[in-house]
Design an enzyme around this catalytic site. Structure first.
Site, mmCIF file in Angstrom:
data_model
loop_
_atom_site.group_PDB
_atom_site.id
_atom_site.type_symbol
_atom_site.label_atom_id
_atom_site.label_comp_id
_atom_site.label_asym_id
_atom_site.label_seq_id
_atom_site.Cartn_x
_atom_site.Cartn_y
_atom_site.Cartn_z
ATOM 1 N N GLY A 152 -2.900 3.649 -1.482
ATOM 2 C CA GLY A 152 -1.492 4.609 -1.578
ATOM 3 C C GLY A 152 -0.935 4.226 -2.581
ATOM 4 C CB SER B 218 -0.382 9.546 -4.082
ATOM 5 O OG SER B 218 0.242 9.023 -3.399
ATOM 6 C CG ASN C 16 0.981 0.339 -2.238
ATOM 7 O OD1 ASN C 16 2.346 -0.175 -2.223
ATOM 8 N ND2 ASN C 16 0.981 1.457 -2.273
ATOM 9 C CB SER D 262 8.017 -5.394 4.075
ATOM 10 O OG SER D 262 9.917 -5.448 4.215
ATOM 11 C CE1 TYR E 263 6.845 -1.168 7.240
ATOM 12 C CE2 TYR E 263 8.684 -2.429 6.485
ATOM 13 C CZ TYR E 263 7.819 -2.282 5.837
ATOM 14 O OH TYR E 263 7.806 -1.932 4.584
ATOM 15 C CB ALA F 88 4.420 -6.458 14.403
ATOM 16 C CB ILE G 53 11.088 -0.816 -3.668
ATOM 17 C CG1 ILE G 53 10.850 -2.163 -3.037
ATOM 18 C CG2 ILE G 53 10.455 -0.391 -4.509
ATOM 19 C CD1 ILE G 53 11.989 -2.987 -4.317
HETATM 20 P P1 NAP Z 1 5.759 5.560 0.367
HETATM 21 O O1 NAP Z 1 6.347 6.034 -0.977
HETATM 22 O O2 NAP Z 1 5.841 6.424 1.279
HETATM 23 O O3 NAP Z 1 4.486 5.910 -0.186
HETATM 24 C C1 NAP Z 1 3.475 5.479 0.939
HETATM 25 C C2 NAP Z 1 2.084 5.793 0.013
HETATM 26 O O4 NAP Z 1 1.341 5.552 0.913
HETATM 27 C C3 NAP Z 1 1.540 7.376 -0.675
HETATM 28 O O5 NAP Z 1 0.844 7.092 -1.542
HETATM 29 C C4 NAP Z 1 0.440 7.533 0.491
HETATM 30 O O6 NAP Z 1 0.023 8.655 -0.016
HETATM 31 C C5 NAP Z 1 -0.457 6.210 1.355
HETATM 32 N N1 NAP Z 1 -0.099 6.068 2.373
HETATM 33 C C6 NAP Z 1 0.449 6.540 3.684
HETATM 34 N N2 NAP Z 1 -0.421 6.363 4.316
HETATM 35 C C7 NAP Z 1 -2.067 5.879 4.647
HETATM 36 C C8 NAP Z 1 -3.219 6.112 4.515
HETATM 37 N N3 NAP Z 1 -3.384 6.167 5.361
HETATM 38 N N4 NAP Z 1 -4.444 5.969 4.161
HETATM 39 C C9 NAP Z 1 -4.326 6.087 2.328
HETATM 40 N N5 NAP Z 1 -3.104 5.965 1.718
HETATM 41 C C10 NAP Z 1 -1.891 6.133 3.184
HETATM 42 O O7 NAP Z 1 5.910 4.414 0.958
HETATM 43 P P2 NAP Z 1 6.027 3.142 -0.264
HETATM 44 O O8 NAP Z 1 7.725 2.662 -0.768
HETATM 45 O O9 NAP Z 1 6.346 3.881 -1.990
HETATM 46 O O10 NAP Z 1 5.438 1.505 -0.341
HETATM 47 C C11 NAP Z 1 4.250 1.135 -0.772
HETATM 48 C C12 NAP Z 1 4.193 0.430 0.391
HETATM 49 O O11 NAP Z 1 4.930 -1.051 -0.566
HETATM 50 C C13 NAP Z 1 4.121 -0.574 1.911
HETATM 51 O O12 NAP Z 1 2.810 -0.501 2.273
HETATM 52 C C14 NAP Z 1 5.648 -0.154 1.943
HETATM 53 O O13 NAP Z 1 5.543 -0.888 3.420
HETATM 54 C C15 NAP Z 1 5.940 -1.438 1.144
HETATM 55 N N6 NAP Z 1 7.303 -2.122 0.932
HETATM 56 C C16 NAP Z 1 8.107 -0.868 0.880
HETATM 57 C C17 NAP Z 1 8.968 -1.129 0.763
HETATM 58 C C18 NAP Z 1 10.386 0.011 0.455
HETATM 59 O O14 NAP Z 1 11.939 -0.752 0.517
HETATM 60 N N7 NAP Z 1 9.916 0.942 -0.462
HETATM 61 C C19 NAP Z 1 9.926 -2.224 0.911
HETATM 62 C C20 NAP Z 1 8.817 -3.336 1.565
HETATM 63 C C21 NAP Z 1 7.624 -2.603 1.660
HETATM 64 P P3 NAP Z 1 0.054 10.105 0.769
HETATM 65 O O15 NAP Z 1 1.167 10.748 -0.164
HETATM 66 O O16 NAP Z 1 -0.652 11.331 0.882
HETATM 67 O O17 NAP Z 1 0.920 10.276 2.164
#
Ligand code: NAP
Length: 248
Positions: A13, A15, A91, A143, A156, A158, A189
């Site tokens: 992930g 991108s 990630n 998270s 989420y 779980a 974030i």
């Molecule tokens: P995001 O901006 O929505 O980006 C998600 C990334 O994961 C994208 O690159 C997406 O690819 C990729 N992805 C989604 N489903 C996928 C799959 N089946 N196979 C391969 N890649 C996949 O999310 P983010 O906020 O950066 O979150 C990243 C991680 O941090 C996640 O695990 C999230 O649960 C965790 N997290 C985030 C926060 C927050 O506040 N943002 C807080 C706690 C934890 P595409 O671009 O191709 O869709």
């Protein structure tokens, strides 16, 4: 000199959001990086084009983290192209929020498969080459919601709690082989994932963040550099929160 000079990292992930920041910061610190995406091909290829160089290879792979078979072929492809994988960052993640009363089976399955099964898929395949090398660092992005729980996010929470149990168990299985397994638990974030939240939810989060600001992808990426580098060579089985002190 970078903290990750000569290391090869696989980041799922990469991108958008936190993963994209990780790709950028890891390259800054001297690593070569293979990263995955699911559907954002244009963004992913632009990131790889912008960062790839003669001294540091950076390549994007379309690969569904939820698929066991895809994880196997991805690992083979990266090992053939990069020669090794020193660091794996699980990630990739999604949300499909709903109160349990309204949550359907598809919403449950999708989140568990992308957020938790993916961690099994990638760790299992990448671990083999790390076992041979007798070294490696595996970092899982959970998270704070996996620790505290959150209304409307039973699926989420779980999945993210499962990631913590998985990582702690893995750390015990592979520590003697020189491989470490740790979790980063981000708080709030600023990424596409949190842009969709309403203002009231954001205000509630902010009221509970002692540092009084939202986190950035770079904040999480910098912590990942620490866990990927030899700076943390005596750290395994831990959960490191990157949340501005958030208490939910
Ligand atoms: P995001 O901006 O929505 O980006 C998600 C990334 O994961 C994208 O690159 C997406 O690819 C990729 N992805 C989604 N489903 C996928 C799959 N089946 N196979 C391969 N890649 C996949 O999310 P983010 O906020 O950066 O979150 C990243 C991680 O941090 C996640 O695990 C999230 O649960 C965790 N997290 C985030 C926060 C927050 O506040 N943002 C807080 C706690 C934890 P595409 O671009 O191709 O869709």
């Amino acid at each position: 000199m970078g903290l990750l000079d000569g290391k090869v990292a696989l980041i799922t992930g990469g991108s958008r959001g936190i993963g994209k920041s990780m790709v950028e910061v890891f390259v800054e610190q001297g690593a070569s990086v293979a990263f995955t995406y699911r559907s954002s091909a244009e963004e992913a290829l632009a990131i790889a084009d912008g960062l790839n160089s003669d001294s540091q290879k950076v390549k994007a792979y379309q690969s569904d983290a939820a698929s066991f078979e895809a994880a196997e072929s991805l690992t083979k492809e990266i090992l053939a192209e990069f020669g090794k994988i020193d660091v794996l960052i699980n990630n990739a993640g999604i949300t499909k929020d709903n109160l349990l009363l309204r949550m359907n089976e598809d919403q449950w399955d999708a989140v568990i498969n992308v957020n938790l099964k993916s961690v099994f898929n990638l760790s299992k395949h990448v671990m083999r080459s790390m076992l041979k090398a007798r070294s490696g660092s595996i970092i899982h992005v959970s998270s704070v919601v996996g620790v505290f729980g959150n209304a409307g996010q039973a699926n989420y929470a779980a999945s993210k709690a499962g990631v913590i149990g998985f990582s702690k168990s893995l750390a015990k299985e592979i520590g003697s082989r020189g491989i470490r397994s740790n979790v980063i638990a981000p708080g709030f974030i600023e990424t596409d994932m949190t842009h969709v939240l309403d203002e009231k939810t954001k205000e509630t989060f902010m009221a509970n963040i002692p540092l009084k600001q939202l986190g950035t992808g770079k904040d999480v990426a910098d912590t990942a550099v620490f866990l990927a580098s030899d700076m943390s060579k005596y750290v395994t089985g831990q959960v490191l929160s990157v949340c501005g002190g958030l208490n939910m």
